[in-house]
Write an enzyme that holds these catalytic residues in place. Structure first.
Site, PDB file in Angstrom:
ATOM      1  N   ASP A  28       0.869  -1.173   0.000  1.00  0.00           N
ATOM      2  CA  ASP A  28       0.000   0.000   0.000  1.00  0.00           C
ATOM      3  C   ASP A  28       0.912   1.231   0.000  1.00  0.00           C
ATOM      4  OD1 ASP A  28      -2.374   1.540   0.327  1.00  0.00           O
ATOM      5  OD2 ASP A  28      -1.892   1.731   2.450  1.00  0.00           O
ATOM      6  N   ASP A  74      -1.220  -1.331   6.293  1.00  0.00           N
ATOM      7  CA  ASP A  74      -1.342  -0.891   7.687  1.00  0.00           C
ATOM      8  C   ASP A  74      -2.741  -0.452   8.094  1.00  0.00           C
ATOM      9  OD1 ASP A  74      -1.527   1.475   6.246  1.00  0.00           O
ATOM     10  OD2 ASP A  74      -0.504   2.640   7.792  1.00  0.00           O
ATOM     11  N   ASP A 104      -6.833  -2.435   4.221  1.00  0.00           N
ATOM     12  CA  ASP A 104      -5.888  -3.435   3.717  1.00  0.00           C
ATOM     13  C   ASP A 104      -6.186  -4.837   4.256  1.00  0.00           C
ATOM     14  OD1 ASP A 104      -4.322  -1.521   2.321  1.00  0.00           O
ATOM     15  OD2 ASP A 104      -3.339  -0.962   4.196  1.00  0.00           O
TER      16      ASP A 104
END
Length: 782
Positions: free
Chosen positions: A478, A677, A681
């Site tokens: 990400d 995080d 996600d």
């Protein structure tokens, strides 16, 4: 519970044998060593210091009627051994209260949650005592047996004449060795029979029992034996020496093994030792007192003095200092802490003083979570163990069959005395083939390796993640919070007219201070960091999706995107080129207008973490193809990717689509590791072959992932990959040692080239070699 007179009925002067609670600071006090005592309303109270005595004397009611803080779960368990849950390293499904032996494999159980000070291992103490007593009793037995090997006619004659006396002497000495020193082995063998799970102790007990009972019969009734048991002189040799020496050598192996195994929990114990025993509470009236860590509440204000450990997780309220977080993150450089920054329980404060507010206490702290995760990972099973278990399931029955076949072959075709040689070689087969090393090979490597990872800020949820990460070839990351810091910062202030940077920022921040948008807070914080005083803006108005407007000292001011400027009839043609250039650099740009004219540009960006470029170089060196998967705009994502040299960008992806992207990569034959995080996600982390959560993120992400990086630094993935490679190599080395040992030793014993005593020594050394090889993982460089 209130500190009323009745609630302290246990603290009366007459009962000085039980620890009591200091009513001022909450510390546990031994009445015999208390710094002072005060009698109040018929009850005697004991204190840890004279300071507490004086405070209590001034106002007893203040402390007796204050609510006693409830105790929270500590990361460690300091109860008595009977209340601690124990489990088997080879069979994690076996759990019981208190120490003991595994009913399946016979191994000594280990505490599921090691404590800071485990104290002496009762199993180790028992084995050591049995070993030393067995050694003292076995030495004279061995001397008698060895005397028969000395080539002296007179000595042989003396031994032959006193055969009966010597046999009875050996019987007297060997009986306590076999019936007491070896008793735990017989207990475990019996359990293995009851549970239909033959193990190493089954083989040892059969071998020792056969040698001892044969020798007992030889001593008590030698006339019952046929000629096949007699040597050339017509005598029958007992094997008390074999039975006793086997017991002593197996005990030695157990002592060495238990000592080595105790070192595998060193990593967890070192983590547990990070938590301080007390915290310094700052009360509402400003007074301070040391209280037990278990009495800290969420919301309590705590003082951290120079050099002290941070007691729990929380945020700094006041003060400035550098905190050494290396023990939980693996990063050696101390981190600066100021008002608003987070601190982690167990880390060490530097030279400054900090006032913090507790946010997570007891079992909710990061340290407690780390201990929990490491403990669970150490008890998990690696996929390769399925193969080991299949082999072990048929191994012991196969060894029993080989031992029986050895006896038959030697009894029919062996050298004289055939039956005696048949018995001895069958016993040697049983002893040397003990599968202990085979069973220890995988769990020992996992226990040591996951502990090593914890000290480097890499937490594995289970052993399967270890094996899978070693084969991962694609890393999906990400952007926000993983590659970048996850907090937008003001990076560009460019006036275009008669305004200075200072004036432009004062106007923009004065307007944005009333906005709740994340970018607004970045502008306001940027102004404060640069020492800019905010303008006072009236008639604030927010226009969704465009920007904000208001009045600054009768001037019309607006901050927003080009659509906002068009609504304000402000021409933007003069700054369009610069606007597009800043956007390509990954910035979110806002235009500032004053009285219908462009006054300047304000650029906000999510800065790339300092460690990200180095981490990506290391990841490429490890063979990863790195893919950025983000919900951000393609322009911003590609700007970041260009700077970092990322292999592929997949942008403008919704949270629910991230899992679909991971699935597509898996269909292409890739072994995918996903690092993220945030809550968005979590589905992709769960879908990936290996989910990697950044420890700086949300609990949901950590719970969905198989690996957690405490620091939230991508370099941790490199550490995790290297560690997974080292542990996998350690497991394969251990299995090689165990398999090769058994493959070579069984034929040697069957052909009579190994005595039972040598077999026992070799069996013990094989287990110790596997443990020693596993302990090498503690020194793995990451």
């Amino acid at each position: 519970m209130s500190h009323s007179h009745t609630s302290h009925s246990l603290q009366v002067l007459g009962d000085q044998n039980k620890p009591t609670i200091d009513p001022v600071c909450g510390m546990t006090v031994d009445p015999k060593s208390a710094a002072g005592s005060v009698e109040h309303q018929g009850t005697t109270y004991y204190f840890c210091s004279t300071h507490c005595v004086h405070k209590f004397q001034k106002s007893p009611a203040q402390f007796l009627h204050a609510e006693e803080p409830p105790k929270h779960d500590r990361p460690e368990v300091n109860g008595d051994q009977e209340s601690v849950k124990y489990t088997c390293p080879m069979h994690p499904e076996v759990v019981q209260s208190g120490p003991g032996a595994c009913p399946k494999c016979g191994m000594a159980l280990e505490p599921m949650q090691p404590t800071v000070d485990d104290g002496p291992d009762p199993e180790l103490i028992s084995m050591q005592r049995r070993f030393w007593i067995g050694t003292v009793l076995t030495l004279p037995i061995s001397l008698i047996a060895m005397a028969g090997l000395i080539p002296s006619a007179s000595l042989m004659k003396l031994l032959h004449e006193n055969m009966g006396v010597l046999n009875w002497t050996q019987l007297v000495l060997a009986t306590p060795v076999v019936l007491w020193c070896a008793w735990p082995f017989f207990e475990r063998a019996w359990l293995s029979v009851i549970n239909r799970s033959p193990n190493m102790f089954t083989l040892i007990s059969i071998g020792v029992g056969a040698a001892y009972l044969y020798s007992l019969a030889v001593t008590i009734a030698p006339g019952i034996f046929p000629d096949g048991f007699r040597n050339a002189a017509g005598a029958i040799e007992p094997y008390f020496d074999s039975a006793a020496v086997i017991v002593v050598l197996v005990l030695l192996g157990q002592v060495l093994e238990l000592r080595a195994r105790s070192q595998t929990g060193a990593a967890i114990r070192s983590l547990l030792g990070l938590a301080p025993k007390t915290a310094r509470l700052v009360r509402e009236n400003g007074s301070e007192a040391d209280i037990p860590l278990g009495h800290v509440h969420v919301g309590d204000r705590l003082r951290i003095r120079p050099g002290e450990k941070v007691p729990v997780d929380g945020a700094v309220l006041d003060g400035q200092s550098n905190v050494d977080e290396s023990m939980v993150t693996g990063e050696p450089i101390p981190v600066e802490k100021v008002s608003g920054t987070k601190v982690v329980g167990g880390t060490v404060n530097g030279t400054g003083s900090l006032l913090m507010q507790a946010e997570r206490v007891g079992g909710d702290t990061l340290l407690a979570q780390i201990v929990r995760m490491v403990g669970e990972a150490q008890r998990s099973r690696a996929p390769i163990e399925k193969l080991v278990n299949k082999v072990a399931a048929v191994f012991v029955p196969a060894v029993l069959g080989i031992a029986l076949l050895t006896f038959v072959i030697w009894a029919v075709w062996g050298s004289e005395p055939r039956l005696a040689h048949a018995l001895v070689n069958a016993v040697a087969v049983l002893i040397i083939a003990c599968p202990c090393a085979l069973g220890l090979a995988t769990p020992m490597a996992i226990m040591v390796g996951t502990g090593r990872g914890a000290t480097a800020g890499v937490l594995f949820r289970d052993a399967e993640a270890l094996e899978t990460l070693r084969n991962a070839d694609t890393l999906v990351v990400d952007k926000t919070g993983t590659l970048t810091e996850g907090k937008p910062k003001l990076v560009t202030v460019e006036p275009t007219g008669d305004f200075s940077e200072h004036q432009l920022l004062a106007i923009a921040a004065g307007l944005e201070v009333s906005s709740e948008h994340p970018l607004a807070s970045a502008i306001v914080q940027g102004a404060k960091d640069r020492g800019v005083s905010l303008s006072e803006v009236q008639d604030f108005q927010s226009v969704t999706g465009k920007g904000v407007r208001g009045l600054d000292q009768s001037r019309r001011v607006a901050v927003g995107n080009p659509a906002m400027m068009r609504e304000e009839n402000v021409a933007v043609s003069t700054v369009e080129a610069r606007l597009e250039q800043l956007r390509r650099e990954g910035q979110t740009v806002m235009l500032v207008a004053v009285d219908g004219a462009i006054a300047g540009l304000i650029g906000v960006a999510d800065p790339i973490k300092e460690t990200t470029p180095e981490a990506l170089q290391m990841l490429h060196a490890e063979g990863f193809r790195v893919i950025m998967l983000t919900g951000d705009s393609r322009a911003t994502a590609e700007a970041v990717a260009r700077k970092l040299g990322i292999d592929e960008v997949i942008a403008e992806v919704l949270p629910e689509q991230k899992g679909e992207v991971v699935a597509r990569l898996q269909r292409e034959g890739r072994v995918v590791a996903m690092a993220g995080d945030g809550i968005n996600d979590a589905p992709a982390l769960a879908k990936a072959n290996v989910g990697i959560a950044m420890g700086t993120g949300t609990d949901v992400a950590m719970e969905s992932a198989a690996i957690t990086l405490v620091k939230g630094d991508l370099r941790g993935i490199v550490r995790a990959k290297r560690l997974s490679r080292a542990i996998s190599a350690g497991i394969r080395q251990n299995l090689f040692l165990a398999f090769v040992y058994n493959a070579l030793s069984l034929p040697l014993a069957a052909f009579g080239l190994v005595t039972p005593m040598l077999a026992s020594a070799a069996m013990s050394l094989s287990s110790v070699s596997v443990i020693a090889n596993s302990l090498r993982l503690r020194g793995t460089k990451l």
